[in-house]
Design a protein around this motif. Structure first.
Motif, mmCIF file in Angstrom:
data_model
loop_
_atom_site.group_PDB
_atom_site.id
_atom_site.type_symbol
_atom_site.label_atom_id
_atom_site.label_comp_id
_atom_site.label_asym_id
_atom_site.label_seq_id
_atom_site.Cartn_x
_atom_site.Cartn_y
_atom_site.Cartn_z
ATOM 1 N N LEU A 77 0.845 -1.193 0.000
ATOM 2 C CA LEU A 77 0.000 0.000 0.000
ATOM 3 C C LEU A 77 0.882 1.245 0.000
ATOM 4 O O LEU A 77 1.858 1.330 0.754
ATOM 5 C CB LEU A 77 -0.904 -0.019 1.240
ATOM 6 N N ASN A 78 0.575 2.189 -0.887
ATOM 7 C CA ASN A 78 1.310 3.451 -1.012
ATOM 8 C C ASN A 78 2.710 3.279 -1.593
ATOM 9 O O ASN A 78 3.554 4.172 -1.451
ATOM 10 C CB ASN A 78 1.403 4.190 0.327
ATOM 11 N N SER A 79 2.981 2.149 -2.245
ATOM 12 C CA SER A 79 4.265 1.983 -2.927
ATOM 13 C C SER A 79 4.019 1.444 -4.334
ATOM 14 O O SER A 79 3.018 0.770 -4.583
ATOM 15 C CB SER A 79 5.205 1.056 -2.150
ATOM 16 N N THR A 80 4.932 1.746 -5.231
ATOM 17 C CA THR A 80 4.781 1.369 -6.633
ATOM 18 C C THR A 80 6.006 0.611 -7.110
ATOM 19 O O THR A 80 7.046 0.592 -6.433
ATOM 20 C CB THR A 80 4.604 2.620 -7.516
ATOM 21 N N GLN A 81 5.900 0.014 -8.302
ATOM 22 C CA GLN A 81 7.072 -0.683 -8.833
ATOM 23 C C GLN A 81 8.204 0.294 -9.127
ATOM 24 O O GLN A 81 9.384 -0.072 -9.044
ATOM 25 C CB GLN A 81 6.707 -1.513 -10.059
ATOM 26 N N ALA A 82 7.868 1.553 -9.423
ATOM 27 C CA ALA A 82 8.909 2.563 -9.625
ATOM 28 C C ALA A 82 9.656 2.837 -8.329
ATOM 29 O O ALA A 82 10.872 3.071 -8.330
ATOM 30 C CB ALA A 82 8.300 3.852 -10.170
ATOM 31 N N ASP A 83 8.945 2.822 -7.193
ATOM 32 C CA ASP A 83 9.592 3.026 -5.898
ATOM 33 C C ASP A 83 10.601 1.921 -5.590
ATOM 34 O O ASP A 83 11.585 2.144 -4.884
ATOM 35 C CB ASP A 83 8.552 3.058 -4.778
ATOM 36 N N LEU A 84 10.341 0.720 -6.116
ATOM 37 C CA LEU A 84 11.158 -0.450 -5.795
ATOM 38 C C LEU A 84 12.269 -0.688 -6.816
ATOM 39 O O LEU A 84 12.811 -1.791 -6.902
ATOM 40 C CB LEU A 84 10.260 -1.689 -5.714
#
Length: 322
Positions: A77-84
């Motif tokens: 929740l509140n995270s995306t594949q771009a964040d990772l």
């Protein structure tokens, strides 16, 4: 510092509040495109390809790249594949890594419902499409925060379809509610803050379209889900590795943080008492560990689920257990 133990964090995404069956998939469609790789990602040797999964009225963008054993990385929740991106790049050095955005996150479309079951249906739709495409072997499921809970629920219903689980700061079978009446005001305020800060990245691959109310309600729902998740673990006979933060609520010795940190550890200790083969690593970090400690996390995953042997890579993954 990393500590590993055979026995024994909060429920939300990188902002702070935690988190973080299959829906109708008859309308699922796929399109494939090339996606530019990061300059450090095998220095141009890795091609990352993308496709989209359409189900339940939403469009889920999926990226796949790397080489080696299949691995599916589910954000929270509140995270995306771009964040990772950092963790993904490290894992792609020796894994065939699939990442995607949950509904209302990143490049995924908005939805008319944001519930645990709805997010679970996103994971099911992605893995069903991967099965149709034909992976060489069952994938390792890696879930962060809410993504860890989704991975456990999926594996409990389809244990033969996964090779193992890596659960990062989520899926904790808490012995009592994480969010009590005394915590409600703080969690509402954190949800408000998250929603406000999201305005700065609206329209980008890091956006989150959920409202503050939807984020808060999901935190409460995930708390309930975790109260019964131990039953899900009992149905899984695949290797499970937990990577947990030692201070999910921060390192303050005041306020609610000490209780939340103790409760987070107590949940994992509860799990390992019943499932002693669960491997657990504790990182000296808070809930942002997946962003602050990506190299350490990648190494733990590599040690637990390294490249598969040629025998395990052969055959249809729907028929070959990991």
């Amino acid at each position: 510092m990393t500590t590993r133990t055979n026995a024994a964090e909060v429920v939300a995404g990188p902002g702070k509040p935690y988190g973080d069956n299959a829906a109708d998939q008859t309308s699922r469609q796929r399109t494939t495109t090339d996606i530019p790789t990061d300059h450090d990602e095998a220095r141009g040797e890795t091609t990352v390809r993308g496709f989209t999964v359409h189900h339940d009225g939403v469009t889920i963008p999926v990226s796949r790249g790397g080489r080696g054993r299949p691995l599916v990385l589910c954000p929270g929740l509140n995270s995306t594949q771009a964040d990772l991106y950092e963790l993904t790049g490290l894992l792609r050095r020796d894994h065939d890594v699939v990442t995607f955005d949950l509904r209302g996150h990143g490049l995924a479309s908005a939805a008319d419902r944001y519930s645990f079951e709805a997010f679970l249906s996103d994971l099911v739709a992605v893995l069903t499409e991967l099965g149709r495409l034909g992976l060489p072997s069952p994938p390792v499921l890696v879930g962060y925060s809410l993504g860890a809970d989704l991975a456990v629920h999926y594996a409990s219903e389809r244990p033969d379809d996964v090779a193992g689980l890596v659960l990062i700061d989520g899926a904790n079978p808490l012995p009592e509610p994480f969010i009590t009446d005394a915590d409600l005001a703080d969690f509402r305020a954190m949800a408000d803050d998250l929603a406000t800060r999201q305005e700065a990245v609206r329209g980008t691959e890091r956006q989150v379209l959920l409202t503050a109310r939807e984020i808060h309600e999901l935190n409460l729902e995930i708390d309930v889900v975790r109260s019964g998740i131990l039953d899900r673990y009992r149905k899984i006979d695949r290797p499970i590795s937990m990577i947990m933060s030692s201070s999910i609520a921060g390192d303050s010795g005041e306020g609610r943080a000490p209780r939340h940190n103790r409760l987070w550890r107590a949940g994992i200790e509860r799990l390992v008492r019943e499932r002693p083969h669960v491997a657990t690593s504790w990182l000296d970090a808070d809930h942002r560990l997946v962003f602050t400690h990506a190299p350490q996390i990648a190494q733990i995953i590599r040690s637990a689920h390294g490249p598969a042997t040629s025998e395990r890579l052969r055959g249809d993954w729907r028929r070959t257990p990991g």
